[in-house]
Design a protein around this motif. Sequence first.
Motif, PDB file in Angstrom:
ATOM      1  N   THR A 189      10.552 -26.291 -47.887  1.00 42.82           N
ATOM      2  CA  THR A 189      11.053 -24.917 -47.908  1.00 42.82           C
ATOM      3  C   THR A 189      11.379 -24.544 -46.470  1.00 42.82           C
ATOM      4  O   THR A 189      10.483 -24.567 -45.624  1.00 42.82           O
ATOM      5  N   PRO A 190      12.634 -24.268 -46.139  1.00 43.63           N
ATOM      6  CA  PRO A 190      13.830 -24.201 -46.974  1.00 43.63           C
ATOM      7  C   PRO A 190      14.149 -25.541 -47.650  1.00 43.63           C
ATOM      8  O   PRO A 190      13.671 -26.591 -47.241  1.00 43.63           O
ATOM      9  N   ALA A 191      15.001 -25.443 -48.653  1.00 36.62           N
ATOM     10  CA  ALA A 191      15.339 -26.594 -49.470  1.00 36.62           C
ATOM     11  C   ALA A 191      16.177 -27.614 -48.709  1.00 36.62           C
ATOM     12  O   ALA A 191      16.896 -27.275 -47.762  1.00 36.62           O
ATOM     13  N   VAL A 192      16.082 -28.874 -49.153  1.00 35.82           N
ATOM     14  CA  VAL A 192      17.009 -29.917 -48.724  1.00 35.82           C
ATOM     15  C   VAL A 192      17.819 -30.445 -49.909  1.00 35.82           C
ATOM     16  O   VAL A 192      18.701 -31.269 -49.734  1.00 35.82           O
ATOM     17  N   SER A 193      17.503 -29.974 -51.119  1.00 42.05           N
ATOM     18  CA  SER A 193      18.239 -30.349 -52.342  1.00 42.05           C
ATOM     19  C   SER A 193      18.342 -31.865 -52.507  1.00 42.05           C
ATOM     20  O   SER A 193      19.427 -32.435 -52.488  1.00 42.05           O
ATOM     21  N   PRO A 194      17.201 -32.552 -52.677  1.00 36.41           N
ATOM     22  CA  PRO A 194      17.238 -34.008 -52.795  1.00 36.41           C
ATOM     23  C   PRO A 194      17.682 -34.445 -54.178  1.00 36.41           C
ATOM     24  O   PRO A 194      17.122 -34.026 -55.191  1.00 36.41           O
ATOM     25  N   SER A 195      18.686 -35.299 -54.242  1.00 39.02           N
ATOM     26  CA  SER A 195      19.181 -35.824 -55.516  1.00 39.02           C
ATOM     27  C   SER A 195      18.579 -37.208 -55.712  1.00 39.02           C
ATOM     28  O   SER A 195      17.374 -37.348 -55.852  1.00 39.02           O
ATOM     29  N   GLY A 196      19.362 -38.269 -55.651  1.00 40.45           N
ATOM     30  CA  GLY A 196      18.815 -39.600 -55.840  1.00 40.45           C
ATOM     31  C   GLY A 196      18.010 -40.067 -54.642  1.00 40.45           C
ATOM     32  O   GLY A 196      18.105 -39.521 -53.536  1.00 40.45           O
ATOM     33  N   GLY A 197      17.213 -41.098 -54.866  1.00 37.25           N
ATOM     34  CA  GLY A 197      16.437 -41.685 -53.785  1.00 37.25           C
ATOM     35  C   GLY A 197      16.045 -43.104 -54.112  1.00 37.25           C
ATOM     36  O   GLY A 197      15.896 -43.460 -55.285  1.00 37.25           O
ATOM     37  N   ASN A 198      15.882 -43.925 -53.075  1.00 35.82           N
ATOM     38  CA  ASN A 198      15.476 -45.311 -53.266  1.00 35.82           C
ATOM     39  C   ASN A 198      14.804 -45.845 -52.013  1.00 35.82           C
ATOM     40  O   ASN A 198      14.995 -45.320 -50.912  1.00 35.82           O
ATOM     41  N   PHE A 199      14.038 -46.920 -52.202  1.00 37.63           N
ATOM     42  CA  PHE A 199      13.392 -47.613 -51.102  1.00 37.63           C
ATOM     43  C   PHE A 199      14.318 -48.700 -50.566  1.00 37.63           C
ATOM     44  O   PHE A 199      15.040 -49.353 -51.331  1.00 37.63           O
ATOM     45  N   LEU A 200      14.260 -48.921 -49.257  1.00 40.33           N
ATOM     46  CA  LEU A 200      15.002 -50.011 -48.639  1.00 40.33           C
ATOM     47  C   LEU A 200      14.064 -51.199 -48.478  1.00 40.33           C
ATOM     48  O   LEU A 200      12.995 -51.080 -47.868  1.00 40.33           O
ATOM     49  N   THR A 201      14.452 -52.341 -49.018  1.00 43.21           N
ATOM     50  CA  THR A 201      13.559 -53.494 -49.040  1.00 43.21           C
ATOM     51  C   THR A 201      14.128 -54.714 -48.332  1.00 43.21           C
ATOM     52  O   THR A 201      13.420 -55.697 -48.153  1.00 43.21           O
ATOM     53  N   GLY A 202      15.399 -54.687 -47.940  1.00 44.01           N
ATOM     54  CA  GLY A 202      16.030 -55.852 -47.349  1.00 44.01           C
ATOM     55  C   GLY A 202      15.670 -56.044 -45.886  1.00 44.01           C
ATOM     56  O   GLY A 202      14.881 -55.287 -45.299  1.00 44.01           O
ATOM     57  N   ASP A 203      16.284 -57.054 -45.277  1.00 47.99           N
ATOM     58  CA  ASP A 203      15.970 -57.425 -43.902  1.00 47.99           C
ATOM     59  C   ASP A 203      16.998 -56.937 -42.887  1.00 47.99           C
ATOM     60  O   ASP A 203      16.823 -57.163 -41.683  1.00 47.99           O
TER      61      ASP A 203
END
Length: 381
Positions: free
Chosen positions: A296-310
């Motif tokens: 708060t205030p908002a960031v309006s998060p939509s999709g999300g994912n973890f980064l696993t590569g090198d």
Amino acid sequence: MRRAARLLALLSGLGLAACAADPVRAQEVVRSERGAFRVAAFATGLDRPWGAAFLPDGRMLVTERPGRLRLVETDGTVSAPLPGVPEVVAAGQGGLLDVALAPDFASTRQLYFCLAGAAPGGVLTRLATATLSPDSSRLDGTRTLLDATPAQSSGRNHYGCRIVFGRDGKLLLSTGDRYANKSRAQDLADLAGKVLRLERDGSPAAGNPFAGRHGARAEIFTLGHRNPQGLAVNPATGSIIEIEFGARGGDEVNLLRAGANYGWPIVSYGTDYDGSPIGTGRASAPGIEEPLRHWTPAVSPSGGNFLTGDAFPAWRGNLFLAALNPPGLVRLTMDGDRVVAEERMLWGRTRFRQVLPGPDGLLYILTDEDRGRILRLEPAN
């Protein structure tokens, strides 16, 4: 002069403005807390891209919210719309939303879709499946697996609509509260405002927490969600991480626990759009699961994912969120299932709808634009 003209033509062909006003410029180098990266335009010519999934051969399937599915080649070439896509209601926040591959896609070619679909009584969040043809030119056998009933006649917002498969092979589907009636998120007889845990055929998964309870839907895994547009598996722990919009603040990242209540609309760290309190007016309450992080205030998060590569060793295991308003990318450093640090990247530029790791170890971002793009973050060295 001819050389400058050729460069301008190249940038125009990439769908990027060749001027300083462009919010994300081709091959721009950006400094972050953990090194530098380059922003490249990977693909253009998309209309409100919403969800994506990488095929085993490195190509990408991308949904467009108006109701189209496209195949993006490894060089960024975008196909014509593939036939066989489920019918959608493309109004408000609805349309063709997420796409996911079955865990055994390499042998079955099975896809899963989340969308806004018409049903008796109105519109609802729908889970559908289809098979991608051997030549990847069409969808076959498209059918509905589950409707997040009841349908709603008013409003075209808050469908949720992310899909992820847990390590146990069960399908998890997020559904929004549909906005018009917040209390749906707390009703165990209603599939809105929940995360559902399902078998591959759309039936309730074995071991679900409310199975056998009178008046409760057996599909429900967690409840009390507002508009959850992010689901991801933490590669370090196997836990399911959920990302959802608050109203005026109160955006959340949550660690999902079977049967847990995440509070909406009883409690919230934000307020309603008119500034009035939500529910009890409190941020927390006994029996309500606390978020891992809230804004708060908002960031309006939509999709999300973890980064696993090198490709980005300093970012490995970080959780990236696509933010709509303010627009940008949020990077969360994780220690197991705890958030220990945050960085905001590419802030205030372009609305991002989804972010996902590629098989090449790079990070891909879908922009929320009617002239939508797929951007790729590459190491600057």
